[in-house]
Design a protein around this motif. Structure first.
Motif: not given
Length: 399
Positions: A1-21
């Protein structure tokens, strides 16, 4: 199971790097744009492979692609190299020439070189070679391109041949052709053409006799405008047109009386310090400043941009001196220094930003003879003003 979700991808705004596996990352840039990136290590080197915008590529699509790429990496195959190998490669002479010119641009000091390359190849080489596959070009094809202009335009023909040779060498480096270069001169085309020197002598830039310089400078100083001042500055500094028109205020120290031209703007790709005479300093202090740009000689038509290369030639035309060229004033300076003064030849050559001596001598000569060149430029300014008290006299040497 990845660390991201569709909702999270849409809501994230802060510049940076977000891993999903599985080496998949969501990258958010400073502008808020989101993109997918696959990160991996190959041969001890970390690499990043873009997978597209998060607005166009869904989380599920990015995950599926990342899994496929991870399998590729585990087989020992670099997915970036594999992708690049699938890209269509240039094969026609015209396409390879474009790539060759682009590769050389970082080594040129101004855009003039690129324009000359493109215009000469377009006018003379592309009609015959442009659509040909570089692997199929023969010496006969190159001969057909050069033969019509060899006698009529020998200098142009020489440059076109050299440029065609360079493009075909570039094609060989890309492994797009094999064998000898059909445009090479020695052992190749020299057997088919008369030597250039037998066709016409090289014509040098028209230069003003140094005895006429005071009268010319007096007439030039009566003309108003930025272009006449740029030409006057070019003469006082013995600099090239491109160096003068590209001059920036950040390069000039009015207090120390020095103009430092960075290496990337010099023909020899070496930083060049120019001593500024009092006449040159007075000229600079009287110039208007452009609040929208940093260029010393501002364009009246285009704010924030340098003056056109043709501006100085236009000054000569308005002065009814179409017999002269701007570059020719460097020859005037050299003739004056050699024939009228006791300044040493290396000092004069360094003032013109020419290389001095052979590689061994250059390696040991670390200074730029700046103090000696200061005296030289003071004498030159005095000559231009018609001042016989400049101290620029011939010193006889007794046997």
């Amino acid at each position: 199971m990845g660390k991201l979700t569709v909702k999270k991808v849409q809501s994230l705004k802060e510049p940076g790097k977000y891993g999903d596996g599985n080496n998949l990352w969501l990258i958010i840039g400073s502008t808020g744009r989101k993109r997918w990136e696959f990160r991996f290590t190959m041969g001890g080197r970390s690499r990043e492979m873009g997978l597209g915008s998060a607005d166009l590529v869904s989380l599920e699509e990015a995950r599926n692609t990342a899994i496929d790429l991870l399998r590729t990496v585990r087989r020992g195959v670099d997915p970036i190299d594999a992708r690049d190998d699938k890209k269509p490669r240039p094969t026609t002479f015209e396409d390879v020439a474009d790539q060759c010119i682009t590769s050389m641009k970082p080594g040129w000091s101004n855009l003039k070189s690129e324009r000359q390359w493109r215009s000469s190849l377009k006018a003379y080489a592309f009609p015959g070679l442009g659509k040909m596959d570089v692997s199929a070009i023969t010496a006969s094809d190159v001969f057909d391109v050069l033969e019509p202009i060899w006698s009529a335009k020998p200098e142009t023909a020489k440059r076109v041949r050299e440029r065609v040779e360079k493009v075909l060498d570039f094609a060989s480096a890309l492994k797009l052709r094999t064998g000898d270069n059909p445009a090479r001169w020695r052992g190749g085309l020299e057997a088919l053409f008369p030597k250039k020197v037998k066709v016409r002598k090289v014509q040098h830039h028209a230069a003003l006799p140094y005895a006429e310089m005071p009268a010319f400078m007096a007439a030039l100083r009566k003309r108003e405008g930025i272009a006449p001042r740029a030409l006057e500055f070019a003469i006082l500094t013995a600099a090239r047109t491109s160096e003068v028109l590209g001059a920036r205020w950040s390069e000039i120290d009015l207090d120390k009386k020095v103009w430092t031209i960075p290496a990337e703007r010099m023909k020899a790709r070496r930083e060049h310090r120019v001593p500024l005479s009092d006449a040159a300093i007075t000229l600079l202090k009287a110039l208007p400043r452009d609040p929208e740009g940093e260029f010393v000689f501002i364009s009246v038509m285009s704010k924030g941009k340098p003056m056109s290369n043709m501006a100085l030639l236009k000054v000569l035309k308005l002065m009814k001196r179409t017999d002269l060229t701007v570059h020719g004033f460097r020859s005037t300076f050299r003739d004056w220094a050699s024939e009228v003064t006791a300044h040493e030849a290396p000092v004069v050559e360094m003032a013109l930003a020419h290389s001095i001596g052979n590689a061994v001598e250059a390696a040991y000569r670390r200074g730029d003879l700046f103090q000696k060149r200061e005296r030289l430029m003071v004498d030159w300014a005095a000559c231009c003003a018609g001042d016989s008290r400049s101290g620029a006299k011939v010193v006889p040497i007794r046997a």
